[in-house]
Design an enzyme around this catalytic site. Structure first.
Site, PDB file in Angstrom:
ATOM      1  N   TRP A  10       0.820  -1.222   0.000  1.00 54.47           N
ATOM      2  CA  TRP A  10       0.000   0.000   0.000  1.00 54.47           C
ATOM      3  C   TRP A  10       0.846   1.261   0.000  1.00 54.47           C
ATOM      4  CZ3 TRP A  10      -4.674  -0.719   3.892  1.00 54.47           C
ATOM      5  CH2 TRP A  10      -5.422  -1.841   3.487  1.00 54.47           C
ATOM      6  N   GLU A  96      11.967   1.951  -3.563  1.00 50.70           N
ATOM      7  CA  GLU A  96      11.741   3.321  -3.073  1.00 50.70           C
ATOM      8  C   GLU A  96      12.562   3.581  -1.818  1.00 50.70           C
ATOM      9  OE1 GLU A  96       7.495   3.035  -3.054  1.00 50.70           O
ATOM     10  OE2 GLU A  96       7.529   3.010  -5.238  1.00 50.70           O
ATOM     11  N   GLU A 166      11.449  -6.632  -8.910  1.00 52.15           N
ATOM     12  CA  GLU A 166      10.726  -5.436  -9.335  1.00 52.15           C
ATOM     13  C   GLU A 166      11.642  -4.521 -10.146  1.00 52.15           C
ATOM     14  OE1 GLU A 166       7.146  -4.672  -6.569  1.00 52.15           O
ATOM     15  OE2 GLU A 166       8.867  -3.671  -5.710  1.00 52.15           O
ATOM     16  N   GLY A 233       1.412  -2.697  -6.171  1.00 52.51           N
ATOM     17  CA  GLY A 233       1.304  -1.363  -5.594  1.00 52.51           C
ATOM     18  C   GLY A 233      -0.054  -0.748  -5.913  1.00 52.51           C
ATOM     19  N   GLY A 234      -0.088   0.036  -6.976  1.00 47.36           N
ATOM     20  CA  GLY A 234      -1.299   0.783  -7.342  1.00 47.36           C
ATOM     21  C   GLY A 234      -2.568  -0.057  -7.340  1.00 47.36           C
TER      22      GLY A 234
HETATM   23  P1  PGA Z   1       3.130  -0.757  -8.747  1.00 46.77           P
HETATM   24  O1  PGA Z   1       4.122  -0.899  -7.506  1.00 46.77           O
HETATM   25  O2  PGA Z   1       2.302  -1.999  -8.799  1.00 46.77           O
HETATM   26  O3  PGA Z   1       2.309   0.481  -8.431  1.00 46.77           O
HETATM   27  O4  PGA Z   1       3.979  -0.579  -9.959  1.00 46.77           O
HETATM   28  C1  PGA Z   1       4.721  -2.125  -7.208  1.00 46.77           C
HETATM   29  C2  PGA Z   1       5.679  -1.951  -6.055  1.00 46.77           C
HETATM   30  O5  PGA Z   1       6.323  -0.904  -5.957  1.00 46.77           O
HETATM   31  O6  PGA Z   1       5.801  -2.848  -5.194  1.00 46.77           O
END
Ligand code: PGA
Length: 248
Positions: A10, A96, A166, A233-234
């Site tokens: 999230w 991130e 990722e 994520g999104g």
């Molecule tokens: P995303 O993010 O599905 O929004 O691309 C994935 C993540 O950063 O784990």
């Protein structure tokens, strides 16, 4: 043989009240899922989410963990704290955190060892950025990041650890690695694990794909033999969207 695992990341989204509403809506939608289902919420949402998911197949995860048990580490949370708050999983080394918060392969390793020793299941993130892919370094980099993260764990601990591949260029961008690209790089990661810890270990480790994974592309990705799930994520921020991925 490997049970797929779909985890929602999230990130910095949802208040406790919004989190409670989301999981309340999610639970009936995913109750028959054939994969493990995890929501990695902000830490302030644990208390709201934990009682709601109790006794269901939805499990709770955190987005980071500190490597010390306690002490003068302002703003950090220990593995024991996460467990006491109801977490079974924890994301470690998300790009991130590597990009914006100075996370290194060394700190990712420290956090992974601390989390796993405390009995949490670590979801360790690895992946290349656009420049690294274009320069041809993807395979070296993901192998290195993976082996560095796992250093010091026993074989028994490694098979319980989840790797999330990722590619940084695919996160939140709408760009997804092709099914074949994702499968190939995950194969490289598995080979690296096999090289150091043996085929038997590598065959058991679950390796997810993450990066703009959603309802419309989950089937193709999950049909690939090396891909054991997703870190979302999104598309994890709305119950219906996340359920579509979970029920691929
Ligand atoms: P995303 O993010 O599905 O929004 O691309 C994935 C993540 O950063 O784990």
């Amino acid at each position: 043989m490997r049970k797929p695992i779909i985890a929602g990341n999230w990130k910095m989204n949802k208040t406790p009240e919004e989190a409670k509403a989301l999981v309340t809506e999610l639970i009936p939608l995913v109750k028959d899922a054939e994969c493990d289902v995890v929501v990695c919420t902000p830490a302030v949402c644990f208390a709201a989410v934990a009682p709601v998911i109790e006794g269901t197949n939805v499990k709770l995860g955190a987005q980071n963990v500190h490597f010390k048990a306690s002490g003068a580490y302002t703003g950090e949370l220990s593995a024991e704290m996460l467990k006491a708050a109801g977490c079974e999983y924890v994301i470690i080394g998300h790009s991130e955190r590597r990009q914006y918060f100075g996370e290194t392969d060394k700190t990712v390793n420290l956090r992974t060892v601390a989390a796993v020793n405390a009995g949490l299941k670590a979801i360790v993130c690895v992946g290349e950025n656009k420049e690294e892919r274009e320069a041809g370094y993807t395979d070296y980099l993901v192998a290195y990041q993976t082996l560095m993260a796992l250093h010091g764990l026993t074989n028994e601990q490694i098979v319980e650890t989840i790797i999330a591949y990722e590619p940084v260029w695919a996160i939140g961008t709408g760009l997804t690695a092709t099914d074949e690209q994702a499968n190939e790089t995950i194969g490289v990661i598995r080979k690296a694990i096999a090289g150091k810890y043996g085929e038997c270990v590598a065959e058991k480790v679950r390796i997810q794909y993450g990066g703009s994974m959603k309802g419309s592309n989950v089937k193709g990705l999950m049909a690939q033999p090396e891909i054991d799930g997703g870190l979302i994520g999104g598309a994890s921020l709305k119950a219906a969207d996340f359920a579509q991925v979970v029920n691929f």
